[in-house]
Design a protein around this motif. Structure first.
Motif, PDB file in Angstrom:
ATOM      1  N   ALA A  79       0.840  -1.207   0.000  1.00 50.87           N
ATOM      2  CA  ALA A  79       0.000   0.000   0.000  1.00 50.87           C
ATOM      3  C   ALA A  79       0.872   1.253   0.000  1.00 50.87           C
ATOM      4  O   ALA A  79       0.577   2.226  -0.719  1.00 50.87           O
ATOM      5  CB  ALA A  79      -0.923  -0.007   1.217  1.00 50.87           C
ATOM      6  N   GLY A  80       1.953   1.241   0.778  1.00 51.72           N
ATOM      7  CA  GLY A  80       2.866   2.382   0.784  1.00 51.72           C
ATOM      8  C   GLY A  80       3.548   2.584  -0.557  1.00 51.72           C
ATOM      9  O   GLY A  80       3.720   3.716  -1.026  1.00 51.72           O
ATOM     10  N   LEU A  81       3.942   1.486  -1.192  1.00 51.00           N
ATOM     11  CA  LEU A  81       4.595   1.593  -2.505  1.00 51.00           C
ATOM     12  C   LEU A  81       3.615   2.058  -3.582  1.00 51.00           C
ATOM     13  O   LEU A  81       3.998   2.808  -4.492  1.00 51.00           O
ATOM     14  CB  LEU A  81       5.212   0.249  -2.893  1.00 51.00           C
ATOM     15  CG  LEU A  81       6.436  -0.173  -2.078  1.00 51.00           C
ATOM     16  CD1 LEU A  81       6.854  -1.586  -2.441  1.00 51.00           C
ATOM     17  CD2 LEU A  81       7.579   0.795  -2.292  1.00 51.00           C
ATOM     18  N   GLU A  82       2.366   1.627  -3.471  1.00 49.96           N
ATOM     19  CA  GLU A  82       1.369   2.103  -4.436  1.00 49.96           C
ATOM     20  C   GLU A  82       1.116   3.601  -4.257  1.00 49.96           C
ATOM     21  O   GLU A  82       0.940   4.327  -5.244  1.00 49.96           O
ATOM     22  CB  GLU A  82       0.074   1.308  -4.287  1.00 49.96           C
ATOM     23  CG  GLU A  82       0.171  -0.097  -4.845  1.00 49.96           C
ATOM     24  CD  GLU A  82      -1.077  -0.915  -4.607  1.00 49.96           C
ATOM     25  OE1 GLU A  82      -1.954  -0.475  -3.816  1.00 49.96           O
ATOM     26  OE2 GLU A  82      -1.179  -1.997  -5.202  1.00 49.96           O
ATOM     27  N   ALA A  83       1.102   4.066  -3.018  1.00 51.87           N
ATOM     28  CA  ALA A  83       0.933   5.507  -2.774  1.00 51.87           C
ATOM     29  C   ALA A  83       2.131   6.277  -3.324  1.00 51.87           C
ATOM     30  O   ALA A  83       1.976   7.354  -3.917  1.00 51.87           O
ATOM     31  CB  ALA A  83       0.766   5.772  -1.280  1.00 51.87           C
ATOM     32  N   GLU A  84       3.339   5.726  -3.140  1.00 55.41           N
ATOM     33  CA  GLU A  84       4.545   6.362  -3.693  1.00 55.41           C
ATOM     34  C   GLU A  84       4.488   6.384  -5.222  1.00 55.41           C
ATOM     35  O   GLU A  84       4.892   7.361  -5.854  1.00 55.41           O
ATOM     36  CB  GLU A  84       5.797   5.615  -3.215  1.00 55.41           C
ATOM     37  CG  GLU A  84       7.094   6.199  -3.713  1.00 55.41           C
ATOM     38  CD  GLU A  84       7.430   7.542  -3.105  1.00 55.41           C
ATOM     39  OE1 GLU A  84       8.266   8.250  -3.697  1.00 55.41           O
ATOM     40  OE2 GLU A  84       6.875   7.900  -2.058  1.00 55.41           O
TER      41      GLU A  84
END
Length: 155
Positions: A79-84
């Protein structure tokens, strides 16, 4: 034949043989002890045979809990990588990163680099008693690297 005419030894032997198992005439009960020992062996056998599967069950449960915790942390990372990734798709965010990290400037802009005077290296000056010939070569080399990035002194 009356019981009194028989010898006492034979009658006692017959009676002992005909008694049901576990019952004796006045002696200790060995049948109950044997039964208890067999029952104890059976119970121990059941416990031993159930111990290995129980241990495997507990091991698998802990492995499953660890795998679920790993899955949760991996989902949070995704989820963090998708937001990035969403932020990196924005051209203004990418331009801001390039300006901050790589010190890029737009055409026509002037950049200034301010050096902190508190962190300037202190170069030891030679004392009046020693000359360049008295200083070892590695000290002279270190002195040249220390003063290399400083502007020349005004004359």
């Amino acid at each position: 034949m009356p019981a009194s005419s028989r010898p006492a030894g034979r009658d006692d032997n017959r009676r002992r043989r005909s008694d049901p198992p576990g019952r004796t005439n006045g002696s200790a009960s060995t049948g109950l002890t044997t039964r208890a020992a067999v029952l104890g062996l059976v119970v121990c056998g059941v416990l031993v045979s159930a111990a290995l599967p129980a241990r495997e069950l507990l091991t698998h449960r802990s492995d499953l809990a660890q795998a679920q915790a790993d899955r949760t942390s991996a989902q949070q990372r995704v989820a963090g990588l998708e937001a990035e990734l969403q932020r990196l798709n924005d051209p203004t965010y990418v331009a801001g990163l390039a300006r901050a990290r790589l010190h890029y400037v737009l055409p026509g802009e002037t950049t200034y680099q301010v050096l902190n005077p508190d962190k300037a290296p202190v170069v030891p000056e030679p004392t009046g008693g020693e000359t360049r010939g008295d200083v070892p070569w590695y000290t002279q080399l270190w002195h040249t690297t220390a003063v290399a990035d400083q502007p020349p002194a005004p004359k």
